[in-house]
Design a protein around this motif. Structure first.
Motif, PDB file in Angstrom:
ATOM      1  N   TRP A 146      12.177   4.479   1.535  1.00 35.65           N
ATOM      2  CA  TRP A 146      11.387   3.390   0.474  1.00 35.65           C
ATOM      3  C   TRP A 146      12.588   3.593  -0.586  1.00 35.65           C
ATOM      4  CZ3 TRP A 146       8.685  -0.384   0.102  1.00 35.65           C
ATOM      5  CH2 TRP A 146       8.016  -0.734  -0.911  1.00 35.65           C
ATOM      6  N   GLU A 147      12.063   2.560  -1.568  1.00 38.22           N
ATOM      7  CA  GLU A 147      12.738   2.162  -2.690  1.00 38.22           C
ATOM      8  C   GLU A 147      12.973   3.387  -3.665  1.00 38.22           C
ATOM      9  OE1 GLU A 147      14.864   0.476  -5.859  1.00 38.22           O
ATOM     10  OE2 GLU A 147      14.474   0.064  -3.896  1.00 38.22           O
TER      11      GLU A 147
ATOM     12  N   PRO B 272      11.089  -4.913  -2.834  1.00 34.61           N
ATOM     13  CA  PRO B 272      11.171  -3.605  -3.671  1.00 34.61           C
ATOM     14  C   PRO B 272      12.203  -3.816  -4.770  1.00 34.61           C
ATOM     15  CG  PRO B 272      11.133  -3.270  -1.145  1.00 34.61           C
ATOM     16  CD  PRO B 272      11.414  -4.649  -1.488  1.00 34.61           C
TER      17      PRO B 272
ATOM     18  N   TRP C 101      15.213   7.903  -0.033  1.00 37.61           N
ATOM     19  CA  TRP C 101      14.933   6.847  -1.261  1.00 37.61           C
ATOM     20  C   TRP C 101      16.330   5.963  -1.293  1.00 37.61           C
ATOM     21  CZ3 TRP C 101      10.172   7.277  -1.949  1.00 37.61           C
ATOM     22  CH2 TRP C 101       9.659   8.576  -1.917  1.00 37.61           C
TER      23      TRP C 101
ATOM     24  N   ALA D 215       7.733   3.115   6.980  1.00 37.22           N
ATOM     25  CA  ALA D 215       8.815   1.942   6.512  1.00 37.22           C
ATOM     26  C   ALA D 215       7.982   0.918   5.746  1.00 37.22           C
ATOM     27  CB  ALA D 215       9.775   1.559   7.517  1.00 37.22           C
ATOM     28  N   PRO D 216       7.378   0.962   4.523  1.00 37.25           N
ATOM     29  CA  PRO D 216       6.540   0.032   3.980  1.00 37.25           C
ATOM     30  C   PRO D 216       6.700  -1.331   4.038  1.00 37.25           C
ATOM     31  CG  PRO D 216       6.725   1.874   2.593  1.00 37.25           C
ATOM     32  CD  PRO D 216       7.882   2.110   3.597  1.00 37.25           C
ATOM     33  N   SER D 217       7.790  -2.042   3.536  1.00 37.99           N
ATOM     34  CA  SER D 217       7.934  -3.339   3.610  1.00 37.99           C
ATOM     35  C   SER D 217       8.925  -3.737   4.592  1.00 37.99           C
ATOM     36  CB  SER D 217       8.459  -3.815   2.131  1.00 37.99           C
ATOM     37  OG  SER D 217       9.717  -3.401   2.118  1.00 37.99           O
TER      38      SER D 217
ATOM     39  N   TYR E 173      12.567  -2.574   4.717  1.00 36.97           N
ATOM     40  CA  TYR E 173      12.605  -1.109   5.410  1.00 36.97           C
ATOM     41  C   TYR E 173      12.289  -1.090   6.905  1.00 36.97           C
ATOM     42  CZ  TYR E 173      13.352  -0.040   0.655  1.00 36.97           C
ATOM     43  OH  TYR E 173      13.960   0.092  -0.745  1.00 36.97           O
TER      44      TYR E 173
ATOM     45  N   TYR F  80      11.533  12.419   2.931  1.00 37.67           N
ATOM     46  CA  TYR F  80      11.637  11.187   1.915  1.00 37.67           C
ATOM     47  C   TYR F  80      13.297  10.914   1.889  1.00 37.67           C
ATOM     48  CZ  TYR F  80       7.076  12.690   0.249  1.00 37.67           C
ATOM     49  OH  TYR F  80       5.834  13.149   0.411  1.00 37.67           O
TER      50      TYR F  80
ATOM     51  N   LEU G 162       9.579   9.186   5.540  1.00 40.07           N
ATOM     52  CA  LEU G 162       9.207   8.222   4.588  1.00 40.07           C
ATOM     53  C   LEU G 162      10.524   7.540   3.826  1.00 40.07           C
ATOM     54  CD1 LEU G 162       5.952   7.912   2.513  1.00 40.07           C
ATOM     55  CD2 LEU G 162       8.177   6.622   1.558  1.00 40.07           C
TER      56      LEU G 162
ATOM     57  N   LEU H  41       1.939   5.324  -2.897  1.00 40.27           N
ATOM     58  CA  LEU H  41       2.322   6.465  -2.192  1.00 40.27           C
ATOM     59  C   LEU H  41       1.260   7.496  -2.450  1.00 40.27           C
ATOM     60  CD1 LEU H  41       6.002   6.552  -3.046  1.00 40.27           C
ATOM     61  CD2 LEU H  41       4.983   6.042  -0.989  1.00 40.27           C
TER      62      LEU H  41
END
Length: 328
Positions: free
Chosen positions: A38-39, A228, A72, A97-99, A102, A70, A36, A48
């Motif tokens: 993410w920011e 983000p 970040w 990769a949510p957005s 990413y 994870y 995962l 999440l």
């Protein structure tokens, strides 16, 4: 001594087998791994949590049949490619990769490991999928459809502050979806007879200068595109909008909760929840290319009346009646 020396290779081999036993057992037990990217854990924490809860409901339990690696970024976007590369080298089965930021890093790192996005602003115009119905390649997921949502946010801003004629659009040029988003805002701006003024900020350190530039160009309001970086900076952005007396339209509710005038956009926690079903199906053998991208079905309008009062604005009853939440 000679007999002991003769047994040493055997003892060493047994020791290695014992050390490898957990990994072998995990492999036989069907433990899968996802990465995962993410920011930070705090950014969209509700999303999440929704994602993990849905995975659990679908039978995936961290520490039992699932491991999550994870990574970040913590605002260091120049490190994204390195972080994505780490996940690839670990050999994860799938990357979340949510957005768009990413997803882009994950795509640069691998063309074979499946990638699932959860809150992508516009995967088609960003070039990350071929189409919503037929994504192609190794990427799919749930989209915010923000290219269209930004237009609604601009309409709401004009409704809340009808006297404005120039609107600044705060964007990050490094966010793939912001180019298409800006073009959509320009189209809506012409229909509303608004002059659209793009203003860039690539880091939080550039926020103050960006708002100063808006005022110098006589902007009467600001539309903040979602990324983000801006979500992580929800409080300073809300404070700057108030400091410079600019009515502001935001996307995620974190902005209105932090003091922004209002936020309008898809329910991101719901999209994270729905994205978990993609992870489930892919880990069970589905191909990303065969899973159509889903669009949002739930939207949320949050209005901060305390901020409206501080700006000397009276929010129309028609807007308040449509709000899902009102902060007083």
């Amino acid at each position: 001594m000679t007999a002991l020396k003769a047994r040493l290779p055997i003892l060493a081999a047994l020791a290695l087998l014992l050390l490898a036993a957990p990994a072998i057992e995990a492999q036989h037990a069907g433990v899968r791994s996802i990465g995962l990217l993410w920011e930070s854990p705090a950014t969209l924490a509700s999303g999440l949590e929704s994602f993990r809860r849905e995975l659990h409901r679908l039978g995936w339990v961290e520490g039992q049949n699932l491991t999550i690696e994870y990574r970040w970024s913590k605002g260091q976007y120049d490190k994204l490619d390195d972080l994505a590369g780490e996940l690839v080298r670990l050999g994860v089965d799938l990357i979340v990769a949510p957005s768009s930021v990413y997803t882009g890093a994950a795509k640069r790192a691998t063309s074979t490991i499946p990638i699932v996005f959860t809150v992508h602003a516009d995967p088609v115009l960003s070039g990350h999928v071929a189409s919503l119905a037929r994504p192609g390649g190794n990427v799919t997921g749930t989209s915010l459809a923000l290219t269209e949502t930004y237009a609604k946010g601009l309409e709401l801003l004009k409704e809340v502050a009808p006297e404005i004629s120039r609107v600044a659009v705060l964007l990050n040029p490094d966010t793939p979806s912001h180019g298409p988003g800006l073009e959509a805002v320009k189209v809506t701006g012409r229909a509303l007879r608004l002059h659209i003024q793009p203003v860039a900020a690539r880091t939080a350190a550039e926020f103050e200068a960006a708002f100063s530039a808006m005022v110098q160009e006589r902007a009467g309001g600001v539309l903040v595109l979602s990324t983000p970086l801006f979500i992580a900076g929800a409080k300073p952005l809300a404070d700057l909008a108030l400091k410079y007396r600019l009515p502001a339209s935001f996307g995620p509710p974190e902005h209105a909760e932090a003091g922004g005038l209002f936020s309008y956009g898809p329910d991101r926690a719901d999209l994270f929840r729905r994205a978990a079903t993609y992870v489930d199906r892919i880990l069970k053998g589905a191909r990303p290319a065969d899973l159509p991208v889903e669009r949002p079905t739930k939207f949320e309008l949050v209005v901060n009346l305390k901020t409206a009062k501080a700006l000397g604005l009276k929010v129309p009853p028609s807007v308040i009646s449509r709000a899902d939440r009102v902060i007083e």
